[in-house]
Design an enzyme around this catalytic site. Structure first.
Site, PDB file in Angstrom:
ATOM      1  N   GLU A 152     -47.173   6.559  23.226  1.00  7.76           N
ATOM      2  CA  GLU A 152     -47.207   5.693  24.444  1.00  7.76           C
ATOM      3  C   GLU A 152     -48.409   5.725  25.419  1.00  7.76           C
ATOM      4  OE1 GLU A 152     -43.982   5.509  28.384  1.00  7.76           O
ATOM      5  OE2 GLU A 152     -43.668   6.999  26.481  1.00  7.76           O
ATOM      6  N   HIS A 154     -49.267   6.109  28.926  1.00  7.62           N
ATOM      7  CA  HIS A 154     -48.540   6.527  30.052  1.00  7.62           C
ATOM      8  C   HIS A 154     -49.303   6.833  31.141  1.00  7.62           C
ATOM      9  CE1 HIS A 154     -45.709   8.529  32.474  1.00  7.62           C
ATOM     10  NE2 HIS A 154     -44.409   7.767  31.958  1.00  7.62           N
ATOM     11  N   ASP A 184     -46.987   1.354  28.234  1.00 10.41           N
ATOM     12  CA  ASP A 184     -46.034   1.438  29.570  1.00 10.41           C
ATOM     13  C   ASP A 184     -46.634   0.645  30.775  1.00 10.41           C
ATOM     14  OD1 ASP A 184     -45.163   2.939  32.031  1.00 10.41           O
ATOM     15  OD2 ASP A 184     -44.020   4.029  30.803  1.00 10.41           O
ATOM     16  N   GLU A 269     -37.714  -0.673  31.663  1.00  7.71           N
ATOM     17  CA  GLU A 269     -37.530   0.823  32.004  1.00  7.71           C
ATOM     18  C   GLU A 269     -37.511   0.994  33.475  1.00  7.71           C
ATOM     19  OE1 GLU A 269     -39.064   4.906  29.990  1.00  7.71           O
ATOM     20  OE2 GLU A 269     -40.620   3.902  31.187  1.00  7.71           O
TER      21      GLU A 269
END
Length: 308
Positions: A152, A154, A184, A269
Site C-alpha cells: 500500500e 499510504h 490509498d 475506506e
C-alpha cells in the site's frame, strides 16, 4: 444504476467503530451489499473468526453469504509484523512464512489481492529490508492461487518517493505479474482532516499530529504509476449533505483512473470521525458521489468524441 468502468467495493475497516458495538461482521457485510457495492475487502486478523484457523462452518457460511449477496472478495489485508519478537527483528524466512499463511487463507476465501502491511523503518514508511525476500519467496504461491500481492502507498509516503521506486524496481526485476501497487487515495488529501471520537483505548491523538514537511501530492502523479496500479483503497473522511468531499479530489482522481483504462476496484475506506453509526451513511454518500462523477464523465464522452 448506471454501469461503472471500474468495480466499486467497501473495506470492512470502514465499520471499525460499529463492529462489536452496533453491528457484527456479518451485519456489515449485509450493509455493503445493501448500499449497492459489489466488492468486499477485509482485514484477515480483524474480521475472520478464529484467525488464522477459521472453522469449515465459518468458511462455508462466508462463501454462501457472498454468493447470496452478489459480493466478490477483493482484497485481504495482512500483516508482517517485523517487531513481533521481543529483542530481535523478524527474519525474511519468518516474514515469508507469515505471508504464505495469509495467501493460502485468502485463496480459500476467494480473494484476488493480498495487501501485506510490513513493518517500516522510517517516518516516510520505508519498508523493513526483509520485505523483498519475503515477497519473492511467495510469488510462485501467489501465481498458483491467482492472487496479486500489492503493498500500500499510504500517507506520508508520496508517489514520487524512494518507497515507490523500490517497489517498481522489484516489480521489474521479478517479472511483476503477481505484484503491483495499491494506491490509498488519502495521499491526495487537499487539506488535513481532524478526527474526533473513538472508543478504542489504543487510539492516539486526533489525526492532527502530521509531519509539517510532507507535501501535498498532485493527482497528476497518479498517471505516472497507473500501469503498475492494481487496486485502490478509496479512502475518504467526510462527504457533506450536498455530496461534496472537501478533502479528497475525486473528480481529478476518477479522470486519471478512467483515462488509463483501469477496470479494477475502488474499495471505499471510511476514516472519518470515530463514532458508531457514521460509516453506513458516509459510505452511501461517497458511492453516490463517485457514481455521479462517473456518470458525468460518461455523458461528456460522446460530445468530446464528436468535437462538440
Amino acid at each position: 444504476m448506471s454501469a461503472l468502468p471500474f468495480g466499486l467495493g467497501v473495506s470492512l475497516y470502514s465499520y471499525t467503530e460499529d463492529i462489536g458495538v452496533t453491528m457484527t461482521v456479518e451485519d456489515c457485510i449485509e450493509d455493503v451489499a445493501d448500499l449497492g457495492a459489489t466488492g468486499l475487502e477485509i482485514l484477515g486478523e480483524g474480521h475472520i473468526a478464529d484467525y488464522p484457523n477459521p472453522s469449515t462452518a465459518w468458511i462455508d457460511a462466508w462463501l454462501a453469504r457472498n454468493e447470496r449477496l452478489g459480493l466478490t472478495p477483493t482484497l485481504y489485508g495482512s500483516w508482517i509484523d517485523t517487531r513481533r519478537f521481543p529483542g530481535r527483528s523478524m527474519t525474511a524466512a519468518e516474514g515469508a512464512a507469515q505471508l504464505a499463511l495469509d495467501l493460502r487463507l485468502a485463496g480459500r476465501l476467494g480473494f484476488s489481492f493480498v495487501r501485506p502491511k510490513i513493518g517500516v523503518i522510517s517516518g516516510d514508511l520505508r519498508v523493513d529490508p526483509i520485505w523483498q525476500e519475503a515477497v519473492e519467496r511467495n510469488l510462485e504461491l501467489a501465481e498458483e492461487l491467482g492472487i496479486v500481492i500489492c503493498p500500500e502507498i499510504h500517507w506520508p509516503t508520496v508517489i514520487k518517493s524512494p518507497v515507490v521506486e523500490e517497489y517498481l524496481e522489484f516489480k521489474e526485476r521479478t517479472g511483476g505479474s503477481q505484484f503491483g501497487l495499491l494506491i490509498d487515495t488519502g495521499v491526495f488529501d487537499v487539506q488535513r482532516y481532524r478526527r474526533r471520537g473513538g472508543s478504542a483505548a489504543f487510539r492516539m491523538g486526533d489525526g492532527g499530529a502530521m509531519p509539517p514537511d510532507v507535501p501535498f501530492v498532485p493527482v497528476s502523479d497518479l498517471a505516472d504509476v497507473m500501469e503498475h496500479t492494481v487496486y485502490f483503497q478509496a479512502k475518504f473522511y467526510e462527504v457533506d449533505d450536498d455530496l461534496v468531499d472537501h478533502y479528497i479530489p475525486w473528480r481529478e482522481i476518477i479522470d486519471v483512473v478512467v483515462a488509463s483504462g483501469y477496470t479494477g476496484w475502488l474499495s471505499s475506506e471510511y476514516e472519518g470521525h470515530h463514532e458508531p453509526y457514521r460509516a453506513a451513511d458516509q459510505l452511501r454518500r461517497q458511492h453516490a458521489l463517485i457514481r455521479s462523477i462517473a456518470a458525468e464523465r460518461a455523458a461528456a464522452a460522446p460530445a468530446l468524441a464528436d468535437g462538440n
